[in-house]
Scaffold this active site. Sequence first.
Site, PDB file in Angstrom:
ATOM      1  CG  HIS A 151     -19.973  33.195  54.731  1.00 19.74           C
ATOM      2  ND1 HIS A 151     -19.746  32.384  55.643  1.00 19.74           N
ATOM      3  CD2 HIS A 151     -20.764  32.996  53.468  1.00 19.74           C
ATOM      4  CE1 HIS A 151     -20.855  31.309  55.193  1.00 19.74           C
ATOM      5  NE2 HIS A 151     -21.292  31.726  54.049  1.00 19.74           N
TER       6      HIS A 151
HETATM    7  C1  UD1 Z   1     -22.186  32.286  48.386  1.00 17.90           C
HETATM    8  C2  UD1 Z   1     -23.755  31.964  48.807  1.00 17.90           C
HETATM    9  C3  UD1 Z   1     -23.837  31.637  50.052  1.00 17.90           C
HETATM   10  C4  UD1 Z   1     -22.733  30.451  50.594  1.00 17.90           C
HETATM   11  C5  UD1 Z   1     -21.477  30.901  50.116  1.00 17.90           C
HETATM   12  C6  UD1 Z   1     -20.455  29.784  50.562  1.00 17.90           C
HETATM   13  C7  UD1 Z   1     -25.311  33.058  47.137  1.00 17.90           C
HETATM   14  C8  UD1 Z   1     -26.667  33.958  47.162  1.00 17.90           C
HETATM   15  N1  UD1 Z   1     -24.557  33.027  48.410  1.00 17.90           N
HETATM   16  O1  UD1 Z   1     -22.007  33.421  49.120  1.00 17.90           O
HETATM   17  O2  UD1 Z   1     -25.051  31.085  50.182  1.00 17.90           O
HETATM   18  O3  UD1 Z   1     -23.065  30.417  51.967  1.00 17.90           O
HETATM   19  O4  UD1 Z   1     -21.374  31.065  49.033  1.00 17.90           O
HETATM   20  O5  UD1 Z   1     -19.281  30.187  51.004  1.00 17.90           O
HETATM   21  O6  UD1 Z   1     -25.156  32.136  46.249  1.00 17.90           O
HETATM   22  N2  UD1 Z   1     -14.961  35.941  46.235  1.00 17.90           N
HETATM   23  C9  UD1 Z   1     -13.831  35.967  46.171  1.00 17.90           C
HETATM   24  N3  UD1 Z   1     -13.225  34.642  45.662  1.00 17.90           N
HETATM   25  C10 UD1 Z   1     -14.224  33.673  45.715  1.00 17.90           C
HETATM   26  C11 UD1 Z   1     -15.402  33.774  45.764  1.00 17.90           C
HETATM   27  C12 UD1 Z   1     -16.083  35.061  46.122  1.00 17.90           C
HETATM   28  O7  UD1 Z   1     -12.912  36.731  46.450  1.00 17.90           O
HETATM   29  O8  UD1 Z   1     -13.722  32.504  45.004  1.00 17.90           O
HETATM   30  C13 UD1 Z   1     -15.495  37.483  47.141  1.00 17.90           C
HETATM   31  C14 UD1 Z   1     -15.811  38.346  45.895  1.00 17.90           C
HETATM   32  O9  UD1 Z   1     -15.438  39.689  46.188  1.00 17.90           O
HETATM   33  C15 UD1 Z   1     -17.391  38.304  45.869  1.00 17.90           C
HETATM   34  C16 UD1 Z   1     -17.714  37.938  47.354  1.00 17.90           C
HETATM   35  O10 UD1 Z   1     -16.721  37.221  47.719  1.00 17.90           O
HETATM   36  O11 UD1 Z   1     -17.931  39.730  45.745  1.00 17.90           O
HETATM   37  C17 UD1 Z   1     -19.145  37.127  47.452  1.00 17.90           C
HETATM   38  O12 UD1 Z   1     -19.281  36.086  46.605  1.00 17.90           O
HETATM   39  P1  UD1 Z   1     -20.380  35.313  46.259  1.00 17.90           P
HETATM   40  O13 UD1 Z   1     -20.385  34.105  45.456  1.00 17.90           O
HETATM   41  O14 UD1 Z   1     -21.390  36.607  45.423  1.00 17.90           O
HETATM   42  O15 UD1 Z   1     -21.172  35.115  47.743  1.00 17.90           O
HETATM   43  P2  UD1 Z   1     -20.886  34.277  48.900  1.00 17.90           P
HETATM   44  O16 UD1 Z   1     -20.672  35.380  49.779  1.00 17.90           O
HETATM   45  O17 UD1 Z   1     -19.571  33.662  48.547  1.00 17.90           O
HETATM   46  N1  UDP Z   2     -14.908  25.283  55.428  1.00 14.18           N
HETATM   47  C1  UDP Z   2     -13.688  24.910  54.949  1.00 14.18           C
HETATM   48  N2  UDP Z   2     -12.673  25.843  55.337  1.00 14.18           N
HETATM   49  C2  UDP Z   2     -12.819  27.107  55.766  1.00 14.18           C
HETATM   50  C3  UDP Z   2     -14.232  27.240  56.050  1.00 14.18           C
HETATM   51  C4  UDP Z   2     -15.210  26.350  56.050  1.00 14.18           C
HETATM   52  O1  UDP Z   2     -13.240  23.734  54.211  1.00 14.18           O
HETATM   53  O2  UDP Z   2     -12.055  27.948  56.218  1.00 14.18           O
HETATM   54  C5  UDP Z   2     -15.787  24.236  54.860  1.00 14.18           C
HETATM   55  C6  UDP Z   2     -16.854  23.731  56.087  1.00 14.18           C
HETATM   56  O3  UDP Z   2     -16.280  22.582  56.832  1.00 14.18           O
HETATM   57  C7  UDP Z   2     -18.122  23.450  55.508  1.00 14.18           C
HETATM   58  C8  UDP Z   2     -18.279  24.327  54.370  1.00 14.18           C
HETATM   59  O4  UDP Z   2     -16.838  24.808  54.106  1.00 14.18           O
HETATM   60  O5  UDP Z   2     -18.213  22.054  54.923  1.00 14.18           O
HETATM   61  C9  UDP Z   2     -19.258  25.498  54.616  1.00 14.18           C
HETATM   62  O6  UDP Z   2     -19.022  26.492  53.601  1.00 14.18           O
HETATM   63  P1  UDP Z   2     -19.787  27.911  53.974  1.00 14.18           P
HETATM   64  O7  UDP Z   2     -19.420  28.344  55.256  1.00 14.18           O
HETATM   65  O8  UDP Z   2     -18.729  28.791  52.975  1.00 14.18           O
HETATM   66  O9  UDP Z   2     -21.027  27.959  53.177  1.00 14.18           O
HETATM   67  P2  UDP Z   2     -22.405  27.607  53.752  1.00 14.18           P
HETATM   68  O10 UDP Z   2     -22.373  26.262  54.516  1.00 14.18           O
HETATM   69  O11 UDP Z   2     -22.517  28.825  54.799  1.00 14.18           O
HETATM   70  O12 UDP Z   2     -23.548  27.670  52.663  1.00 14.18           O
END
Ligand code: UD1
Ligand code: UDP
Length: 359
Positions: free
Chosen positions: A205
């Site tokens: 992601h």
């Molecule tokens: C964010 C973090 C990343 C982390 C990830 C965990 C930053 C810069 N990035 O990335 O480090 O690994 O969270 O999962 O803070 N969206 C939804 N529903 C949600 C959330 C997001 O639909 O609940 C979609 C939206 O289209 C949004 C996109 O995901 O634009 C990205 O969401 P955003 O919070 O900007 O960044 P992540 O990719 O989730």
């Molecule tokens: N995770 C989860 N369901 C999923 C994918 C990930 O519960 O479908 C959990 C995973 O076990 C871990 C956390 O989400 O604890 C990691 O989050 P993510 O990969 O979104 O963010 P990152 O660690 O890269 O910031």
Amino acid sequence: MKISIIVGTRPEIIKMSPIIRECKMLNLNYFILHTGQHYSFNMDRIFFNELELPKPKYNLDVGSGSHAEQTSNILIGVEKILLKENPDIVLVEGDTNTVLAGALAATKLHIKIGHVEAGLRSYDRNMPEEINRILTDHCSDYLFAPTEKSKNNLIREDIPAEKIIVTGNTIVDAVFQNLQLADKKVDILGELGVKKLEYFLVTTHRQENVDDRIRFNGILTGLKNINSEYNIPVIYPIHPRSLKKMQEFNLNANGIKIIEPLDFLRFLQLEKNAKLVLTDSGGVQEETCILDTPCITLRDTTERPETLDVGSNILAGASPKNIVDCVSLMCNTKKVWDNPFGNGKTGETIIKILQEVIS
Ligand code: UD1
Ligand code: UDP
């Protein structure tokens, strides 16, 4: 002591859960401030429900947006709450925009900051997370570094040693607290019709992968190739960012089983029983190391080098050939190594330290 615990995204909720549980158990004066960076049910509320966490006292509902929009909205919202609540300490966890904005708001109000998971560095400033880590560490007062390696990164940046405490990572607590529960409560292998060690699990992601058509396509091609070569399912619980980008770039995922993001118990169970895991997630690199599941990281760098050192993880980047080669290598690796991220009592340790240093 009044503690403000700030969370905003899936990994922060999971990794703060041991600290929240500790505060609850000791009946401390604390409150949860959710920025609302993540808001979809299966990226947010599902974890509060499953991990039995108290409802946040505040939710800023900032939602999605550009980096500047999201960060600035969090900054404005957090400042208002901190002015109203006047906590002694703000705790942030990890490297998201929520973490940076939370820390910035607090430091300008001269409120102490504890950074949980401090000192991680990928040394790749193209990652938004790297900027967030560096800036947050440099305005924090208590830096809870998971390992000696992360402590040394901070020392090299001239952060005073007396601010840094090596505590392990709360992800170990979260895994230990929930793994047995998972086996009692859920059966995701049965639900998906797969057998132990007879499937690959994928998560990807990160912005630098899925927002780049060539890299994302390279990863999907690598996954299709391993599906053909090993003839076992490749299961991909897809993050909403990745689903959106896959549709926008019109990429096909033939040979990959795309499913909705999972709750923590089901995801842990899938990780534990997978033949191997392919990921660009930070937390998943750690969890696979803790669970003795081999991991392939779909990135060129990692801020979790401890996993490379112990041999649980290998960097494959985003090229199909490298991905296939790394799978072959890791399928033949030994599956036991020492977990470098602590003893599962990090949440307790952090709260104990705060009780000693803040009157
Ligand atoms: C964010 C973090 C990343 C982390 C990830 C965990 C930053 C810069 N990035 O990335 O480090 O690994 O969270 O999962 O803070 N969206 C939804 N529903 C949600 C959330 C997001 O639909 O609940 C979609 C939206 O289209 C949004 C996109 O995901 O634009 C990205 O969401 P955003 O919070 O900007 O960044 P992540 O990719 O989730
Ligand atoms: N995770 C989860 N369901 C999923 C994918 C990930 O519960 O479908 C959990 C995973 O076990 C871990 C956390 O989400 O604890 C990691 O989050 P993510 O990969 O979104 O963010 P990152 O660690 O890269 O910031």
